[in-house]
Design an enzyme around this catalytic site. Structure first.
Site, PDB file in Angstrom:
ATOM      1  N   GLU A 135       0.871  -1.160   0.000  1.00 35.24           N
ATOM      2  CA  GLU A 135       0.000   0.000   0.000  1.00 35.24           C
ATOM      3  C   GLU A 135       0.918   1.224   0.000  1.00 35.24           C
ATOM      4  O   GLU A 135       2.111   1.098  -0.227  1.00 35.24           O
ATOM      5  CB  GLU A 135      -0.906  -0.010   1.236  1.00 35.24           C
ATOM      6  CG  GLU A 135      -1.769  -1.257   1.324  1.00 35.24           C
ATOM      7  CD  GLU A 135      -2.678  -1.275   2.534  1.00 35.24           C
ATOM      8  OE1 GLU A 135      -3.040  -0.192   3.017  1.00 35.24           O
ATOM      9  OE2 GLU A 135      -3.028  -2.361   2.995  1.00 35.24           O
ATOM     10  N   LYS A 167      -0.485   4.416  -5.092  1.00 30.61           N
ATOM     11  CA  LYS A 167       0.215   3.138  -4.934  1.00 30.61           C
ATOM     12  C   LYS A 167       1.102   2.840  -6.131  1.00 30.61           C
ATOM     13  O   LYS A 167       1.567   1.712  -6.292  1.00 30.61           O
ATOM     14  CB  LYS A 167      -0.804   2.001  -4.777  1.00 30.61           C
ATOM     15  CG  LYS A 167      -1.640   2.076  -3.515  1.00 30.61           C
ATOM     16  CD  LYS A 167      -2.636   0.935  -3.472  1.00 30.61           C
ATOM     17  CE  LYS A 167      -3.711   1.195  -2.430  1.00 30.61           C
ATOM     18  NZ  LYS A 167      -4.786   0.188  -2.502  1.00 30.61           N
ATOM     19  N   ARG A 178     -13.881  -7.297   1.193  1.00 35.17           N
ATOM     20  CA  ARG A 178     -12.608  -7.049   1.886  1.00 35.17           C
ATOM     21  C   ARG A 178     -12.760  -7.379   3.357  1.00 35.17           C
ATOM     22  O   ARG A 178     -13.697  -6.895   4.008  1.00 35.17           O
ATOM     23  CB  ARG A 178     -12.209  -5.574   1.758  1.00 35.17           C
ATOM     24  CG  ARG A 178     -12.050  -5.110   0.338  1.00 35.17           C
ATOM     25  CD  ARG A 178     -10.775  -5.649  -0.271  1.00 35.17           C
ATOM     26  NE  ARG A 178     -10.769  -5.422  -1.701  1.00 35.17           N
ATOM     27  CZ  ARG A 178     -11.147  -6.340  -2.580  1.00 35.17           C
ATOM     28  NH1 ARG A 178     -11.561  -7.520  -2.201  1.00 35.17           N
ATOM     29  NH2 ARG A 178     -11.097  -6.075  -3.862  1.00 35.17           N
TER      30      ARG A 178
END
Length: 302
Positions: A3, A59, A292
């Site tokens: 990340e 990212k 998620r």
DNA sequence: CATGTTTCCTGACAGC
DNA sequence: TGCTGTCAGGAAACAT
């Protein structure tokens, strides 16, 4: 899983080691998934290019290139319109009135590591790892290799690359608050939406929400200004602390020097399902939000 | 447009 | 031992 803090760590390492080097030649593997620009365009842009710098945008790892092998100006804007290459992040902003630019020397090579991507600076005789999708031979004699078993990583070239969302470490409070206005989606999903904030991933979203005392399923629009005033610094602090420790290492991530980050030792909720909350001892819960896994303390977070 | 769901990938791991 | 099934997840594609 890289990340923002991991990518920042990696980009810094690459900048230190590669700035000033020149890409002599490029080899691309046969798997098409990692390529987000046409292969000839990637090769043409990278070969003979001077690496002026390496930085992080969201990212993404961005290599700033000069004097690429191609006079890149003519890389047809309309050529990649069809098929699966449609969303090439190549954006061209032509100054109105100026005729065809004679020598556009600045281009960017964009690398997204996905889940398992790694950028390795190697010696030529280092064994080539399985799932190596690209090798760039450098004038210094070294090789820069892109390895990615799961092939969620992406390679592309661009001009004037910009992330679609705001940089979490640069965005101002007012704008941050505005990002979530009127959104019915859970705040967790909104934090992960790269078009809003670029760079926040699953780990740091959970960690920031814990620090701010906000449950991940709360509708973004339902957050009070006060909630957002806590969330804003929580996001920034968690990212900054992670950068200071070189990122987290859960399983796949290793930085460009082969070092692991240490921020995972600081995780307060991520990966701690069933373990006691470090504040109140209540067992940490795990739920799935938009596919998620999301971790939170049911007592500390409301 | 906003939002939710599915898909892509392979390695690690649990269970038999 | 070796097989099968499940899970991990960023972001594009697709559906609603």
């Amino acid at each position: 899983m890289p990340e923002l803090p991991e990518v920042e760590t990696i980009a810094r390492g690459l900048a230190n080691r590669l700035t000033g080097d020149v890409i002599d030649s490029v080899w691309l593997g046969s798997k098409p998934e990692p390529l987000r620009s046409p292969a000839p365009e990637i090769v043409g842009t990278l070969e003979s290019a001077h690496i002026a710098g390496v930085r992080r945008v969201g990212k993404h790892i961005v290599f700033d290139l000069q004097n690429g092998g191609w006079a890149h100006s003519t890389a047809s804007p309309g050529s990649a319109v069809q098929g699966r290459l449609r969303t090439s992040p190549v954006k061209r902003k032509r100054l109105p009135g100026k005729s065809a630019p004679p020598t556009p020397t600045a281009a960017q090579w964009i690398v997204h590591l996905g889940m398992t991507g790694r950028m390795l600076v190697c010696k030529p005789d280092d064994p080539v790892e399985k799932h190596t999708h690209m090798i760039a031979k450098l004038a210094s004699g070294r090789e820069l290799r892109f390895v990615d078993p799961r092939r969620f990583g992406r390679l592309s070239v661009a001009h004037g690359f910009e992330a679609p969302g705001s940089e979490p470490l640069e965005v101002e409070l007012e704008r941050f608050v505005g990002l979530f206005r009127g959104r019915k989606t859970p705040i967790k999903s909104a934090l992960l939406n790269q078009k809003l904030l670029s760079g926040v991933g699953n780990i740091y979203a959970d960690e920031a929400l814990f620090r701010a005392g906000i449950r991940p399923r709360r509708r973004a629009a339902s957050l009070t200004k006060e909630d957002l005033r806590r969330l804003y610094p929580a996001v920034q602090e968690v990212l900054k602390e992670a950068i200071a420790l070189g990122g987290s290492s859960i399983s796949d991530y290793v930085d460009s020097d082969g070092e692991e980050g240490f921020f995972q030792l600081q995780h307060r909720v991520y990966g701690r399902e069933g373990e006691p909350c470090l504040v109140c001892k209540t067992p940490i819960k795990r739920v799935v939000i938009s596919g998620r896994s999301s971790h939170y303390c049911p007592k500390c977070q409301r």
